[in-house]
Design an enzyme around this catalytic site. Structure first.
Site, PDB file in Angstrom:
ATOM      1  N   CYS A   2       9.590   1.622   3.784  1.00 25.89           N
ATOM      2  CA  CYS A   2      10.473   0.512   4.166  1.00 25.89           C
ATOM      3  C   CYS A   2      11.894   1.010   4.407  1.00 25.89           C
ATOM      4  CB  CYS A   2      10.458  -0.563   3.096  1.00 25.89           C
ATOM      5  SG  CYS A   2      11.210  -0.009   1.585  1.00 25.89           S
TER       6      CYS A   2
ATOM      7  N   SER B 148       4.932  -7.116   3.696  1.00 28.30           N
ATOM      8  CA  SER B 148       5.482  -7.404   5.019  1.00 28.30           C
ATOM      9  C   SER B 148       6.332  -8.681   4.949  1.00 28.30           C
ATOM     10  CB  SER B 148       4.339  -7.606   6.007  1.00 28.30           C
ATOM     11  OG  SER B 148       3.619  -8.748   5.609  1.00 28.30           O
TER      12      SER B 148
ATOM     13  N   LYS C 214      -0.782  -7.029  -9.502  1.00 31.25           N
ATOM     14  CA  LYS C 214      -1.862  -6.921  -8.504  1.00 31.25           C
ATOM     15  C   LYS C 214      -1.456  -5.882  -7.469  1.00 31.25           C
ATOM     16  CE  LYS C 214      -2.757  -8.362  -4.577  1.00 31.25           C
ATOM     17  NZ  LYS C 214      -3.402  -7.176  -3.982  1.00 31.25           N
TER      18      LYS C 214
ATOM     19  N   GLU D 165      -4.780  -3.790  -2.098  1.00 33.21           N
ATOM     20  CA  GLU D 165      -6.230  -3.552  -2.029  1.00 33.21           C
ATOM     21  C   GLU D 165      -6.535  -2.264  -1.268  1.00 33.21           C
ATOM     22  OE1 GLU D 165      -4.273  -5.811  -0.700  1.00 33.21           O
ATOM     23  OE2 GLU D 165      -5.400  -7.239   0.518  1.00 33.21           O
TER      24      GLU D 165
ATOM     25  N   GLU E  59       8.660  -4.244  13.537  1.00 33.14           N
ATOM     26  CA  GLU E  59       8.425  -3.178  12.561  1.00 33.14           C
ATOM     27  C   GLU E  59       7.153  -2.435  12.968  1.00 33.14           C
ATOM     28  OE1 GLU E  59       7.198  -4.218   8.475  1.00 33.14           O
ATOM     29  OE2 GLU E  59       8.319  -2.460   7.830  1.00 33.14           O
TER      30      GLU E  59
ATOM     31  N   PHE F  67       0.805  -1.221   0.000  1.00 34.73           N
ATOM     32  CA  PHE F  67       0.000   0.000   0.000  1.00 34.73           C
ATOM     33  C   PHE F  67       0.837   1.270   0.000  1.00 34.73           C
ATOM     34  CE2 PHE F  67       0.760  -0.063   4.627  1.00 34.73           C
ATOM     35  CZ  PHE F  67       0.934   1.292   4.876  1.00 34.73           C
TER      36      PHE F  67
HETATM   37  P1  NAD Z   1       1.159  -6.706   2.983  1.00 29.74           P
HETATM   38  O1  NAD Z   1       2.136  -7.778   3.185  1.00 29.74           O
HETATM   39  O2  NAD Z   1      -0.047  -6.674   3.853  1.00 29.74           O
HETATM   40  O3  NAD Z   1       0.584  -6.734   1.473  1.00 29.74           O
HETATM   41  C1  NAD Z   1       1.436  -6.646   0.370  1.00 29.74           C
HETATM   42  C2  NAD Z   1       0.752  -7.287  -0.836  1.00 29.74           C
HETATM   43  O4  NAD Z   1       0.646  -8.693  -0.611  1.00 29.74           O
HETATM   44  C3  NAD Z   1      -0.662  -6.785  -1.085  1.00 29.74           C
HETATM   45  O5  NAD Z   1      -0.863  -6.651  -2.467  1.00 29.74           O
HETATM   46  C4  NAD Z   1      -1.552  -7.871  -0.485  1.00 29.74           C
HETATM   47  O6  NAD Z   1      -2.783  -8.004  -1.151  1.00 29.74           O
HETATM   48  C5  NAD Z   1      -0.715  -9.127  -0.643  1.00 29.74           C
HETATM   49  N1  NAD Z   1      -0.865 -10.067   0.474  1.00 29.74           N
HETATM   50  C6  NAD Z   1      -1.094  -9.764   1.777  1.00 29.74           C
HETATM   51  N2  NAD Z   1      -1.072 -10.904   2.520  1.00 29.74           N
HETATM   52  C7  NAD Z   1      -0.838 -11.923   1.664  1.00 29.74           C
HETATM   53  C8  NAD Z   1      -0.703 -13.335   1.841  1.00 29.74           C
HETATM   54  N3  NAD Z   1      -0.814 -13.908   3.036  1.00 29.74           N
HETATM   55  N4  NAD Z   1      -0.452 -14.086   0.748  1.00 29.74           N
HETATM   56  C9  NAD Z   1      -0.330 -13.522  -0.470  1.00 29.74           C
HETATM   57  N5  NAD Z   1      -0.447 -12.188  -0.679  1.00 29.74           N
HETATM   58  C10 NAD Z   1      -0.705 -11.398   0.364  1.00 29.74           C
HETATM   59  O7  NAD Z   1       1.971  -5.333   3.054  1.00 29.74           O
HETATM   60  P2  NAD Z   1       1.418  -3.854   3.122  1.00 29.74           P
HETATM   61  O8  NAD Z   1       0.825  -3.611   4.471  1.00 29.74           O
HETATM   62  O9  NAD Z   1       0.607  -3.558   1.922  1.00 29.74           O
HETATM   63  O10 NAD Z   1       2.775  -3.023   2.980  1.00 29.74           O
HETATM   64  C11 NAD Z   1       3.595  -2.681   4.061  1.00 29.74           C
HETATM   65  C12 NAD Z   1       4.744  -3.646   4.214  1.00 29.74           C
HETATM   66  O11 NAD Z   1       5.522  -3.661   3.016  1.00 29.74           O
HETATM   67  C13 NAD Z   1       5.696  -3.225   5.319  1.00 29.74           C
HETATM   68  O12 NAD Z   1       6.072  -4.363   6.046  1.00 29.74           O
HETATM   69  C14 NAD Z   1       6.878  -2.636   4.565  1.00 29.74           C
HETATM   70  O13 NAD Z   1       8.107  -2.683   5.249  1.00 29.74           O
HETATM   71  C15 NAD Z   1       6.907  -3.490   3.350  1.00 29.74           C
HETATM   72  N6  NAD Z   1       7.616  -2.837   2.263  1.00 29.74           N
HETATM   73  C16 NAD Z   1       8.853  -3.321   1.943  1.00 29.74           C
HETATM   74  C17 NAD Z   1       9.589  -2.722   0.950  1.00 29.74           C
HETATM   75  C18 NAD Z   1      10.946  -3.233   0.591  1.00 29.74           C
HETATM   76  O14 NAD Z   1      11.475  -2.820  -0.418  1.00 29.74           O
HETATM   77  N7  NAD Z   1      11.530  -4.125   1.371  1.00 29.74           N
HETATM   78  C19 NAD Z   1       9.059  -1.621   0.259  1.00 29.74           C
HETATM   79  C20 NAD Z   1       7.795  -1.157   0.607  1.00 29.74           C
HETATM   80  C21 NAD Z   1       7.075  -1.781   1.618  1.00 29.74           C
END
Ligand code: NAD
Length: 487
Positions: A284, A229, A176, A179, A385, A152
């Site tokens: 991040c 995450s 994708k 959401e 985090e 997001f």
């Molecule tokens: P999230 O893990 O909740 O969701 C990320 C994506 O994965 C979304 O599109 C979601 O629909 C999908 N998703 C969620 N749970 C899933 C599952 N169990 N199986 C398959 N797909 C799933 O993350 P978020 O809250 O949208 O974003 C924040 C996180 O992203 C933070 O932890 C942040 O540190 C990380 N992030 C990392 C980087 C990096 O480069 N390392 C960059 C940006 C954000």
């Protein structure tokens, strides 16, 4: 009857909403208002997209690379033309300030610019006459249908980490988006469609966990990129690689900064404040922990507390606002719970951001800047985090002790040092286990022509997003040995 806009998928050159699926509301986190609704695409919708991508791949991969990049050049031009409008969408769905949204777009467009150079980046290598009349060549070829799943917090930049490299290398891609923030990405695809890109080469499928699983499991999908995450990244990496697929999954972070007594304190304070409170701490690469060494403790604690208190919080589209809301009420509650845990563990709130409302925005999900002193090094606040505008402070006696703390952490996305000592900087950059290292900078955010680092539980895979790694990730090598005896 709902009057919000329903966000369509973009499949096989057509915008349409899958039937018989559930929908989720998309909220403006500053106001709590519903601004759109998005479909949770199911396996049938995913299958239709993958099949269209597979058909498109056959001719796209044979399209000369110099012709393929013309679409990427046009995309870059359209992105520049629609910058302000894209920024407004990011402000409304993600809660960023206008400047933060523009900054995100600029970093995303950099990746499009790098992808315009794919004809050079894609080059292989060769040797003539490895034996009499025999030459050997290495070529790079695209993989096929690839999938990207994005988080997001960068609704436009992270899709741009993947889109233009994947297609310029000759793949077809299905993206994708999150959401929670799917709207800016939808607009990216409208612009991409305006370039005249052949149907099926780049497709947008909205959805959640089940949509991701259907994409990862689909036998025609060759590679998966994900940013999210650590729990999601690990799960998707395992799922994809168990099926023999190529995967790059970027996870969470808990970024520390070390401040030595010889640091330029003004620079260190400004940088840490911008890094921790920028995008409401939802980056991040945002700093989450400041480790002061020796006499740096007092001046830094005082200065960062003052900077945190002065931050102007509100709706990111308003002039003068420096920090917006966090993404949701759920996220707000999670962050507030973590602050409480930090205080229970002995932390002292120098600046307290819980329970405050931005003026005129009673329904927004706001956490104000928070500074917690005396954080327990092995406690929850130091290890988890937070992904919110919260800075934990830890004081130690030496650089070695500080580096040990950094290296004992589970994450390895970024670590920064503030010092005026070249020797300390050199020790730090050599000894610290993190993928992106910064010395006297706000963030170690690599330019698009460098790959985006990340180690330990911040990254699962071998090849990172951006730059040369992106080209390697989206291609497979083929070695050709030819024998043409002289006549
Ligand atoms: P999230 O893990 O909740 O969701 C990320 C994506 O994965 C979304 O599109 C979601 O629909 C999908 N998703 C969620 N749970 C899933 C599952 N169990 N199986 C398959 N797909 C799933 O993350 P978020 O809250 O949208 O974003 C924040 C996180 O992203 C933070 O932890 C942040 O540190 C990380 N992030 C990392 C980087 C990096 O480069 N390392 C960059 C940006 C954000």
């Amino acid at each position: 009857m709902t009057r919000e806009r329903t966000l369509p998928n973009f499949v096989n050159g057509t915008w349409s909403t899958p039937s018989a699926v559930e929908f989720l509301p998309v909220l403006n986190p500053a106001t709590g208002e519903t601004i759109a609704r998005m479909p949770l695409s199911d396996g049938t919708a995913v299958d239709a997209a993958v099949r269209a991508a597979d058909v498109a791949f056959k001719s796209w991969s044979r399209t000369p690379v110099v012709d393929r990049v013309q679409f990427v050049f046009k995309f870059k031009f359209l992105l520049e033309q629609h910058l302000e409008e894209l920024a407004r969408t990011i402000v409304d769905e993600c809660g960023k300030t206008r400047q933060e949204a523009l900054g995100e777009l600029r970093r995303g467009i950099e990746n499009v610019e790098v992808a315009c150079g794919i004809p050079s980046l894609l080059q292989g290598y060769n040797n003539e006459e490895i034996a009499a009349g025999i030459d050997e060549h290495l070529f790079r070829q695209p993989l096929g249908v690839v999938a990207a799943i994005t988080p997001f917090n960068f609704p436009a930049m992270i899709p741009l980490w993947f889109l233009s490299y994947a297609i310029a290398c000759g793949n077809s891609i299905i993206l994708k988006p999150s959401e929670q923030t799917p709207m800016a990405c939808g607009r990216l695809f409208e612009l991409l469609a305006e370039t005249g890109l052949p149907k099926g080469v780049a497709q947008l499928v909205h959805g959640g966990k089940e949509t991701v699983e259907a994409l990862v499991d689909h036998p025609l999908v060759q590679a998966v990129s994900l940013v999210g995450s650590t729990e999601t990244a690990r799960a998707v990496y395992r799922r994809a690689t168990a099926l023999g697929k190529r995967a790059q999954c970027n996870g969470g972070a808990k970024n520390p900064v070390i401040i030595l007594p010889d640091a330029d304190m003004k620079l260190a304070t400004q940088s840490v404040a911008d890094s921790t409170f920028g995008c409401a701490g939802q980056r991040c690469l945002g700093t989450s922990l400041a480790i002061t060494v020796g006499e740096a403790r007092r001046p830094f604690t005082e200065a960062i507390s003052a900077a945190a208190s002065e931050r102007r919080v509100g709706y990111g589209g308003d002039e003068g606002v420096q920090m917006g809301p966090v993404i949701s009420r759920k996220s707000q509650a999670r962050i507030e719970k973590l602050i409480a845990a930090g205080i229970r563990e002995g932390g002292v709130a120098r600046v307290e951001g819980r329970g405050r409302k931005a003026s005129g925005l009673a329904n927004g999900s706001f956490v104000f800047p928070t500074v917690l002193d005396n954080v327990a090094p092995q406690g929850e606040i130091a290890r988890t985090e937070i992904f919110g505008p919260v800075l934990g402070l830890i004081a130690v006696d030496s650089l070695e002790e500080a580096i040990e703390l950094v290296n004992n952490a589970r994450y390895g996305n970024m670590a920064c040092l503030f010092t005026s000592s070249g020797a300390a900087a050199r020790t730090f950059r050599h000894d610290v286990a993190a993928g992106n290292i910064g010395i006297n900078v706000k963030d170690a955010a690599p330019m698009a022509f460098f790959s985006f680092g990340g180690t330990k539980e911040s990254f699962f895979g071998d090849l990172h997003p951006q730059g040369r790694h992106a080209v390697e990730f989206y291609t497979q090598t083929k070695v050709v040995i030819e024998h043409w005896p002289r006549r």
